[in-house]
Design a protein around this motif. Structure first.
Motif, mmCIF file in Angstrom:
data_model
loop_
_atom_site.group_PDB
_atom_site.id
_atom_site.type_symbol
_atom_site.label_atom_id
_atom_site.label_comp_id
_atom_site.label_asym_id
_atom_site.label_seq_id
_atom_site.Cartn_x
_atom_site.Cartn_y
_atom_site.Cartn_z
ATOM 1 N N LYS A 86 37.177 45.300 71.604
ATOM 2 C CA LYS A 86 36.368 46.044 70.527
ATOM 3 C C LYS A 86 37.261 46.198 69.401
ATOM 4 O O LYS A 86 36.729 47.005 68.601
ATOM 5 N N GLY A 87 38.313 45.749 69.215
ATOM 6 C CA GLY A 87 39.221 45.828 68.006
ATOM 7 C C GLY A 87 40.117 47.130 68.118
ATOM 8 O O GLY A 87 40.582 47.473 66.848
ATOM 9 N N ALA A 88 40.101 47.893 69.082
ATOM 10 C CA ALA A 88 40.627 49.167 69.088
ATOM 11 C C ALA A 88 42.366 49.064 69.650
ATOM 12 O O ALA A 88 42.831 48.279 70.410
ATOM 13 N N ALA A 89 42.978 49.841 68.947
ATOM 14 C CA ALA A 89 44.647 50.233 69.392
ATOM 15 C C ALA A 89 44.480 51.435 70.470
ATOM 16 O O ALA A 89 43.897 52.508 70.038
ATOM 17 N N PRO A 90 45.321 51.237 71.337
ATOM 18 C CA PRO A 90 45.132 52.074 72.714
ATOM 19 C C PRO A 90 45.641 53.672 72.279
ATOM 20 O O PRO A 90 46.613 53.762 71.266
ATOM 21 N N ARG A 91 45.168 54.583 72.699
ATOM 22 C CA ARG A 91 45.736 55.967 72.303
ATOM 23 C C ARG A 91 46.157 56.628 73.723
ATOM 24 O O ARG A 91 46.827 57.632 73.512
ATOM 25 N N GLY A 92 45.481 56.345 74.700
ATOM 26 C CA GLY A 92 45.746 56.927 76.179
ATOM 27 C C GLY A 92 44.650 56.896 76.949
ATOM 28 O O GLY A 92 43.497 56.066 76.760
ATOM 29 N N PHE A 93 44.682 57.452 78.025
ATOM 30 C CA PHE A 93 43.761 57.232 79.248
ATOM 31 C C PHE A 93 43.783 58.521 80.195
ATOM 32 O O PHE A 93 44.904 59.359 80.389
ATOM 33 N N LEU A 94 42.471 58.841 80.550
ATOM 34 C CA LEU A 94 42.341 59.698 82.057
ATOM 35 C C LEU A 94 42.233 58.905 83.126
ATOM 36 O O LEU A 94 41.640 57.827 83.042
ATOM 37 N N LEU A 95 42.940 59.437 84.398
ATOM 38 C CA LEU A 95 42.843 58.642 85.669
ATOM 39 C C LEU A 95 42.063 59.592 86.413
ATOM 40 O O LEU A 95 42.402 60.731 86.867
ATOM 41 N N THR A 96 41.118 58.955 87.187
ATOM 42 C CA THR A 96 40.665 59.746 88.443
ATOM 43 C C THR A 96 40.910 58.662 89.684
ATOM 44 O O THR A 96 40.356 57.635 89.881
ATOM 45 N N LEU A 97 41.654 59.513 90.471
ATOM 46 C CA LEU A 97 42.111 58.895 91.429
ATOM 47 C C LEU A 97 41.490 59.310 92.855
ATOM 48 O O LEU A 97 41.767 60.461 93.252
ATOM 49 N N ALA A 98 40.635 58.529 93.606
ATOM 50 C CA ALA A 98 40.027 58.882 94.730
ATOM 51 C C ALA A 98 40.895 58.207 95.838
ATOM 52 O O ALA A 98 40.683 57.010 96.232
ATOM 53 N N LEU A 99 41.297 58.948 96.887
ATOM 54 C CA LEU A 99 42.160 58.318 97.601
ATOM 55 C C LEU A 99 41.703 58.494 99.168
ATOM 56 O O LEU A 99 40.929 59.362 99.556
ATOM 57 N N PRO A 100 41.976 57.234 100.104
ATOM 58 C CA PRO A 100 41.344 57.392 101.288
ATOM 59 C C PRO A 100 42.301 58.444 102.155
ATOM 60 O O PRO A 100 43.398 58.635 101.633
ATOM 61 N N ASP A 101 41.876 58.563 103.262
ATOM 62 C CA ASP A 101 42.437 59.728 104.213
ATOM 63 C C ASP A 101 43.736 59.120 104.566
ATOM 64 O O ASP A 101 44.676 60.067 104.985
ATOM 65 N N ASP A 102 43.889 57.828 104.712
ATOM 66 C CA ASP A 102 45.534 57.313 104.989
ATOM 67 C C ASP A 102 46.199 56.776 104.009
ATOM 68 O O ASP A 102 47.220 56.273 104.241
#
Lengths: 330, 330
Positions: A81-97
């Motif tokens: 998209k022509g964009a320079a990165p600025r940051g990110f959010l993480l959604t981490l869904a972990l399995p029970d193990d």
């Protein structure tokens, strides 16, 4: 819905593994939200892509590789998209193990990938998945106001180019099943394909050149043929010289052994290369600048009047169509 | 990793159900990214929260209610940070047995909730979950530059206030198991509690007043006692008058029947009310403005020197502590 006593709480996990990755605006991950402000005169570009164990990666892939893929597939969208990165959010869904060892290696790999792209972690959420792991990333980039490179704005007559090589990721995935053709590749070739499946290489250095030259662009993530079809809007088609599609030595060797591998090469996913359309008069300057920047870029065809279906001119003189969406992560 | 032939492709789903919800900057969901630019002089506020079937909601909850919860828990965070909503991205991970009927009702509910909050859909991703459904939302709001209300910035002597009523969501969840105390409530009370569990009511109207008056704020989502503990930083505690915690008539009736319900009321989740700390001299003006705006707001205690653990002065004169993290979605 109870916490898991022998392991850290969500807040403990965040403090231990993710706070060290936090960038400016994340306030050390001590809040429920982060702030981000684009540079003066810029728009923020937002993209969200999730990867799921058993769907987008193998559950026993190295955790650092999974982290690199989860972030990389989003960085690839920003670059296209022509964009320079600025940051990110993480959604981490972990399995029970899940284990702390896995999480520690994941966070370390994520930190390395984020630092390499100058794209810091800004916040996120950690939950139980109740099933396989899911890693959702929302990535933020910026472009000069109004400068985001769009997907469906190519015009008839535009030249189509693609970066890097196509099909390596799809062949790397097939390689996991030990197909007969794999035995004709040397170890270095097999390693190359396996690595391309595991590790997207987002083309961040292309962003500026796309903004300057491209009329339309997208990243190739769900297969070249299908993604090209998505780029074509009402009344447009594409004529592609199949022989000009850039292949790695490994992919070329595999294709020489097994000609029908052209199907996964052109319709498989996990390329994370950039497909773009340029006005014909801009082509030479664009290619020269890509070359100067060390970015492989290959002209592969032309936008024509048509019905949104790319037609591939094969080396044997026949024309062939490949179903859009032959490959889907969904 | 194959598409599911009898149902729509990801692109088909997006066009049918989600493109109608797309706001400005989303370009009709025809691209891999969206743009967003804060108003001049404003910061963007970013927050991400996911809800998972069987963890944060019941799989057979009405799809429109699930959509409202998925967006509402994020809007609640924006409100507590003093931010006005600008839009959101959706990561929708669907189980293998999803149906178009479910998705249609989900999208309709999402559209209603988004319109009510003036928070349009900007983009997202749809994937197979390989397990239960997961709905991840990244929500964007804006505040005047530097104006985000922080979580851990309360000072000793600040007064603590909480909006609305506490404990209804947790009791609404318990109600699903038909506990003995439920029989003492009338139908209207049971409906109230069930509704509070299903449907967060993000306090968007509070955002401006929090920016003007609060020294610190957060939304109460994982239990009042535990969330208050998170608000307290190094060297701070809190003394809370348990009898002043605002209860709905339904929660008060349940507590009168079963006094130990004070534990889920104070430690259960799903309140989605705002907890804030104010300089004492700002309290009267803040309460007057809340009252004028029709927002229930109750002083419940004071920030004191301490060890991050809130102490509750009970109506019987005893002091009681409630473990932080007694409740966890993780």
């Amino acid at each position: 819905m109870a916490g898991q006593a022998p392991r850290a709480s969500e807040d403990g996990l965040i403090a231990r593994y993710f706070a060290p990755l936090a960038g400016p605006g994340a306030d050390g991950m001590r809040d429920d939200a982060a702030t981000l402000t684009p540079s003066p005169g810029c728009d923020l570009v937002l993209t969200a892509d999730a990867v799921v164990a058993g769907v987008h990666y193998f559950p026993d892939d190295p955790p650092a590789s999974i982290a690199r893929k989860a972030l990389g597939v989003n960085l690839s969208d920003l670059a296209a998209k022509g964009a320079a990165p600025r940051g990110f959010l993480l959604t981490l869904a972990l399995p029970d193990d899940w284990t702390e060892g896995w999480l520690s290696a994941f966070a370390e790999g994520l930190g390395v990938a984020a630092a390499a792209a100058a794209c810091p972690l800004l916040g996120g959420d950690t939950v139980r998945s109740g099933g396989p792991a899911l890693i959702g990333v929302t990535a933020f980039g910026e472009v000069p106001a109004g400068g985001m490179v769009r997907r469906t704005t190519a015009r008839v007559g535009d030249r189509l180019c693609v970066g890097g090589t196509i099909g390596d990721g799809a062949l790397g995935l097939l390689l996991r099943r030990d197909p007969p053709w794999a035995t004709t590749l040397d170890g270095g070739m097999r390693d190359h394909l396996a690595d391309r499946y595991l590790h997207p290489r987002p083309r961040l250095a292309l962003a500026l050149l796309l903004r300057r030259y491209a009329r339309a662009a997208m990243d190739v993530s769900d297969g070249f043929a299908g993604d090209l079809a998505k780029m074509l809007g009402e009344g447009r088609g594409a004529l592609v010289e199949a022989g000009s599609i850039p292949l790695s030595p490994a992919a070329a060797a595999a294709l020489a052994t097994e000609p029908e591998l052209i199907v996964p090469i052109l319709t498989g996913g996990d390329d994370y290369e950039v497909l773009c359309a340029l006005p014909p008069e801009a082509l030479d300057a664009f290619l020269a600048e890509c070359s100067g920047a060390g970015i492989p870029m290959t002209p592969v065809g032309t936008v024509v009047a048509g019905d949104r279906t790319p037609v591939f001119a094969m080396p044997d003189g026949t024309h062939r169509r490949f179903g859009a969406g032959a490959f889907s992560h969904f």
